[in-house]
Design a protein around this motif. Sequence first.
Motif, PDB file in Angstrom:
ATOM      1  N   GLN A   1      -8.551  -6.580  -7.486  1.00  0.00           N
ATOM      2  CA  GLN A   1      -8.039  -5.278  -7.059  1.00  0.00           C
ATOM      3  C   GLN A   1      -6.558  -5.165  -7.409  1.00  0.00           C
ATOM      4  OE1 GLN A   1      -9.929  -2.945  -5.169  1.00  0.00           O
ATOM      5  NE2 GLN A   1     -11.188  -4.112  -3.710  1.00  0.00           N
ATOM      6  N   LEU A   2      -5.814  -6.281  -7.132  1.00  0.00           N
ATOM      7  CA  LEU A   2      -4.373  -6.254  -7.364  1.00  0.00           C
ATOM      8  C   LEU A   2      -4.057  -6.193  -8.846  1.00  0.00           C
ATOM      9  CD1 LEU A   2      -3.012  -8.817  -4.741  1.00  0.00           C
ATOM     10  CD2 LEU A   2      -3.520  -6.388  -4.469  1.00  0.00           C
ATOM     11  N   ARG A   3      -4.946  -6.802  -9.680  1.00  0.00           N
ATOM     12  CA  ARG A   3      -4.710  -6.846 -11.110  1.00  0.00           C
ATOM     13  C   ARG A   3      -5.039  -5.538 -11.811  1.00  0.00           C
ATOM     14  NH1 ARG A   3      -7.194 -12.777 -12.323  1.00  0.00           N
ATOM     15  NH2 ARG A   3      -5.264 -13.957 -12.115  1.00  0.00           N
ATOM     16  N   ASP A   4      -5.686  -4.660 -11.027  1.00  0.00           N
ATOM     17  CA  ASP A   4      -6.102  -3.385 -11.642  1.00  0.00           C
ATOM     18  C   ASP A   4      -4.884  -2.709 -12.301  1.00  0.00           C
ATOM     19  OD1 ASP A   4      -8.733  -1.340 -10.961  1.00  0.00           O
ATOM     20  OD2 ASP A   4      -6.865  -0.454 -11.792  1.00  0.00           O
ATOM     21  N   LYS A   5      -5.141  -2.178 -13.502  1.00  0.00           N
ATOM     22  CA  LYS A   5      -4.003  -1.609 -14.275  1.00  0.00           C
ATOM     23  C   LYS A   5      -3.367  -0.405 -13.605  1.00  0.00           C
ATOM     24  CE  LYS A   5      -7.004   1.321 -17.022  1.00  0.00           C
ATOM     25  NZ  LYS A   5      -7.399   1.821 -18.316  1.00  0.00           N
TER      26      LYS A   5
ATOM     27  N   GLN B   1      -7.504   5.158  -6.763  1.00  0.00           N
ATOM     28  CA  GLN B   1      -8.516   4.868  -5.721  1.00  0.00           C
ATOM     29  C   GLN B   1      -8.010   5.217  -4.333  1.00  0.00           C
ATOM     30  OE1 GLN B   1      -9.930   0.844  -6.151  1.00  0.00           O
ATOM     31  NE2 GLN B   1     -10.428   1.168  -8.322  1.00  0.00           N
ATOM     32  N   GLN B   2      -6.781   5.658  -4.239  1.00  0.00           N
ATOM     33  CA  GLN B   2      -6.147   6.118  -2.994  1.00  0.00           C
ATOM     34  C   GLN B   2      -6.199   5.023  -1.922  1.00  0.00           C
ATOM     35  OE1 GLN B   2      -7.876   9.944  -1.934  1.00  0.00           O
ATOM     36  NE2 GLN B   2      -6.589  10.988  -3.426  1.00  0.00           N
ATOM     37  N   LYS B   3      -5.843   3.822  -2.355  1.00  0.00           N
ATOM     38  CA  LYS B   3      -5.753   2.774  -1.332  1.00  0.00           C
ATOM     39  C   LYS B   3      -4.610   1.839  -1.656  1.00  0.00           C
ATOM     40  CE  LYS B   3      -9.459   0.067  -3.474  1.00  0.00           C
ATOM     41  NZ  LYS B   3     -10.855  -0.361  -3.288  1.00  0.00           N
ATOM     42  N   VAL B   4      -4.104   1.234  -0.634  1.00  0.00           N
ATOM     43  CA  VAL B   4      -2.964   0.352  -0.806  1.00  0.00           C
ATOM     44  C   VAL B   4      -3.245  -0.998  -0.145  1.00  0.00           C
ATOM     45  CG1 VAL B   4      -1.760   1.278   1.250  1.00  0.00           C
ATOM     46  CG2 VAL B   4      -0.444   0.149  -0.553  1.00  0.00           C
ATOM     47  N   PHE B   5      -2.922  -2.061  -0.858  1.00  0.00           N
ATOM     48  CA  PHE B   5      -3.024  -3.407  -0.277  1.00  0.00           C
ATOM     49  C   PHE B   5      -1.643  -3.838   0.154  1.00  0.00           C
ATOM     50  CE2 PHE B   5      -6.592  -3.025  -3.128  1.00  0.00           C
ATOM     51  CZ  PHE B   5      -7.638  -3.599  -2.408  1.00  0.00           C
ATOM     52  N   ILE B   6      -1.497  -4.210   1.419  1.00  0.00           N
ATOM     53  CA  ILE B   6      -0.207  -4.694   1.919  1.00  0.00           C
ATOM     54  C   ILE B   6      -0.292  -6.220   2.031  1.00  0.00           C
ATOM     55  CG2 ILE B   6       1.460  -4.630   3.815  1.00  0.00           C
ATOM     56  CD1 ILE B   6       1.188  -1.916   2.381  1.00  0.00           C
ATOM     57  N   ASP B   7       0.564  -6.892   1.278  1.00  0.00           N
ATOM     58  CA  ASP B   7       0.664  -8.350   1.407  1.00  0.00           C
ATOM     59  C   ASP B   7       1.771  -8.635   2.411  1.00  0.00           C
ATOM     60  OD1 ASP B   7       0.999 -11.036   1.241  1.00  0.00           O
ATOM     61  OD2 ASP B   7       1.411 -11.107  -0.926  1.00  0.00           O
ATOM     62  N   ALA B   8       1.352  -9.025   3.641  1.00  0.00           N
ATOM     63  CA  ALA B   8       2.298  -9.180   4.737  1.00  0.00           C
ATOM     64  C   ALA B   8       2.641 -10.647   5.006  1.00  0.00           C
ATOM     65  CB  ALA B   8       1.724  -8.531   5.992  1.00  0.00           C
TER      66      ALA B   8
ATOM     67  N   PRO C   1      16.232  -9.691   8.433  1.00  0.00           N
ATOM     68  CA  PRO C   1      16.634  -9.678   7.020  1.00  0.00           C
ATOM     69  C   PRO C   1      15.769 -10.580   6.142  1.00  0.00           C
ATOM     70  CG  PRO C   1      18.495 -10.104   8.515  1.00  0.00           C
ATOM     71  CD  PRO C   1      17.288 -10.215   9.329  1.00  0.00           C
ATOM     72  N   THR C   2      15.191 -11.606   6.734  1.00  0.00           N
ATOM     73  CA  THR C   2      14.412 -12.529   5.893  1.00  0.00           C
ATOM     74  C   THR C   2      12.998 -12.029   5.615  1.00  0.00           C
ATOM     75  OG1 THR C   2      13.773 -13.736   7.873  1.00  0.00           O
ATOM     76  CG2 THR C   2      15.673 -14.584   6.647  1.00  0.00           C
ATOM     77  N   SER C   3      12.593 -10.997   6.332  1.00  0.00           N
ATOM     78  CA  SER C   3      11.225 -10.496   6.142  1.00  0.00           C
ATOM     79  C   SER C   3      11.075  -9.818   4.799  1.00  0.00           C
ATOM     80  CB  SER C   3      10.872  -9.497   7.244  1.00  0.00           C
ATOM     81  OG  SER C   3      10.788 -10.137   8.472  1.00  0.00           O
ATOM     82  N   PHE C   4       9.864  -9.916   4.310  1.00  0.00           N
ATOM     83  CA  PHE C   4       9.540  -9.189   3.092  1.00  0.00           C
ATOM     84  C   PHE C   4       8.056  -8.914   3.053  1.00  0.00           C
ATOM     85  CE2 PHE C   4       7.405 -12.391   0.573  1.00  0.00           C
ATOM     86  CZ  PHE C   4       7.816 -13.584   1.172  1.00  0.00           C
ATOM     87  N   ALA C   5       7.680  -7.977   2.186  1.00  0.00           N
ATOM     88  CA  ALA C   5       6.258  -7.659   2.021  1.00  0.00           C
ATOM     89  C   ALA C   5       6.073  -7.004   0.657  1.00  0.00           C
ATOM     90  CB  ALA C   5       5.814  -6.716   3.129  1.00  0.00           C
ATOM     91  N   LYS C   6       4.833  -6.906   0.245  1.00  0.00           N
ATOM     92  CA  LYS C   6       4.545  -6.214  -1.015  1.00  0.00           C
ATOM     93  C   LYS C   6       3.417  -5.226  -0.818  1.00  0.00           C
ATOM     94  CE  LYS C   6       6.381  -9.060  -4.647  1.00  0.00           C
ATOM     95  NZ  LYS C   6       6.135  -9.841  -5.861  1.00  0.00           N
ATOM     96  N   ALA C   7       3.524  -4.134  -1.512  1.00  0.00           N
ATOM     97  CA  ALA C   7       2.475  -3.121  -1.460  1.00  0.00           C
ATOM     98  C   ALA C   7       1.899  -2.973  -2.853  1.00  0.00           C
ATOM     99  CB  ALA C   7       3.043  -1.807  -0.956  1.00  0.00           C
ATOM    100  N   TYR C   8       0.582  -3.036  -2.960  1.00  0.00           N
ATOM    101  CA  TYR C   8      -0.104  -2.828  -4.229  1.00  0.00           C
ATOM    102  C   TYR C   8      -0.876  -1.522  -4.071  1.00  0.00           C
ATOM    103  CZ  TYR C   8       0.913  -7.838  -4.867  1.00  0.00           C
ATOM    104  OH  TYR C   8       1.536  -9.034  -4.959  1.00  0.00           O
ATOM    105  N   TRP C   9      -0.329  -0.508  -4.652  1.00  0.00           N
ATOM    106  CA  TRP C   9      -0.888   0.831  -4.412  1.00  0.00           C
ATOM    107  C   TRP C   9      -1.686   1.282  -5.593  1.00  0.00           C
ATOM    108  CZ3 TRP C   9       2.216   5.971  -4.855  1.00  0.00           C
ATOM    109  CH2 TRP C   9       1.420   7.034  -4.404  1.00  0.00           C
ATOM    110  N   ASN C  10      -2.954   1.510  -5.388  1.00  0.00           N
ATOM    111  CA  ASN C  10      -3.815   2.059  -6.427  1.00  0.00           C
ATOM    112  C   ASN C  10      -3.949   3.550  -6.146  1.00  0.00           C
ATOM    113  OD1 ASN C  10      -5.961   2.833  -8.115  1.00  0.00           O
ATOM    114  ND2 ASN C  10      -6.776   0.725  -8.111  1.00  0.00           N
ATOM    115  N   LYS C  11      -3.206   4.244  -6.896  1.00  0.00           N
ATOM    116  CA  LYS C  11      -3.117   5.677  -6.621  1.00  0.00           C
ATOM    117  C   LYS C  11      -4.451   6.383  -6.870  1.00  0.00           C
ATOM    118  CE  LYS C  11       0.326   9.361  -7.248  1.00  0.00           C
ATOM    119  NZ  LYS C  11       1.444   9.856  -8.128  1.00  0.00           N
TER     120      LYS C  11
END
Lengths: 263, 176
Positions: free
Chosen positions: A148-152, A178-185, A166-176
């Motif tokens: 899913q994350l590798r989707d172009k 398919q209208q869904k977002v993966f949050i890597d928390a 300040p040390t927190s971080f996250a990533k969002a992989y948004w597939n526009k």
Amino acid sequence: MDVKKYIASGILELYVAGILSEEQNLEIHGYAQKYPEIKAEIEAIEASILVISEKSSPGLAKNSFKKVKSRVGKVVSIQTKEIKTTPWTSYLGWAASIIFAVGLIWMYLENDKLKSEIEITSGEKQTLEEQILDIRGEVTDKNNILNQLRDKNVTVVSLGGQTISPTSFAKAYWNKEQQKVFIDAQGLPEPPPGFTYQVWSLKLNPLTPTSVGLLDDFMNNENRVFELPNANETEAFGITLEPEGGSKSPTLEQLYTLGAITT
Amino acid sequence: MELELLIQKFQNKEVSAFEKLYAMYSENIYGVINTIIRNPERAQEICQDVFVKIWEKSESYNSSKGRFFTWLLNIARNAAIDEVRSKSHKQQKKNLSTEYFVGILEGSEDLEGKMDTIGLKNLLINLKEKCVQIISLLYFQGFTQKEAAEELDIPIGTVKTRNRSCISQIRENMNI
């Protein structure tokens, strides 16, 4: 009772010959004790038979008793030997049967032990199989996520730590599409009890937050990758800590990470 | 009384008592066995067997069942009859042994010298052949009254009275 007549009947002669019935013998024995004449008569008859029978003998050797005595001695010694040997063999028998019984019990216990070991092992095997299945499932899940994350069509957004953490971080992989977002928390701390992270889709001008969803069941999601629907025209993603169940608008003091989409 | 004590000691397995009883009765038993089987050597062996047997089974004797000698006599007779049967000469022997016994008693002049002062001849004075026969059947061969009556072809009641008079004759002769 007429003793003389009884004697004259000749029954006592037959008594000595030993050819009367048991009852008659018993009866005459009683009379002999009661009447001395009868006893004396019996003894006299016996004496005459003894003489007659003695005369009929061809004559035994003088020391003939020795042979009888030696045989009697042998018999006695054989008997004592037998008495000595009987316990020996019976002890041996007992010993053998005890050893056998102990062996049997040991074998039974050993068998039982092995059986329970087999049960334990097969239980362990089942557990391992289940674990393998679980792991396979996890691998599949992870592969799914990875795919899913590798989707172009996926846009990757890095969310950096803010004032509160300040040390927190996250990533969002948004597939526009398919209208869904993966949050890597993975980079977010464990939320305190009674609180949950809430993901917001932001429009920057003017700043308009829209709730995308909650990172529910945070601790039980091992991958810390959460799939949420997102149909918004998102310009930036933000994650805030909110009371359980989420809030209508974000608590900005509790903004943990924030990241804008770069185009 | 003395005999009863001796028997008691014998039953308590006292060898000395056994030896005394053997001295008292062994010749008689040997005589009875030999009269039945007519083989002095074999009769000696059977006589030994009988005494070994009574030693082993001494507890089975009980005075209420009869005289000790009678008990011994019965065992000896049975042993001798078993021997005769084993040779399957039973029928022949029964018929002949009376004659044999008579022969022993009548032809025993040479025995007379060896024996005690009461010579066999003295015992046989006035003793008819009928007496020798009946004594042989009843005492030596253990015939019942009925069997003896059949054997001698006389009424059963006569067996008892004839036997009584024969024994009485011997007793008289013993006192001569």
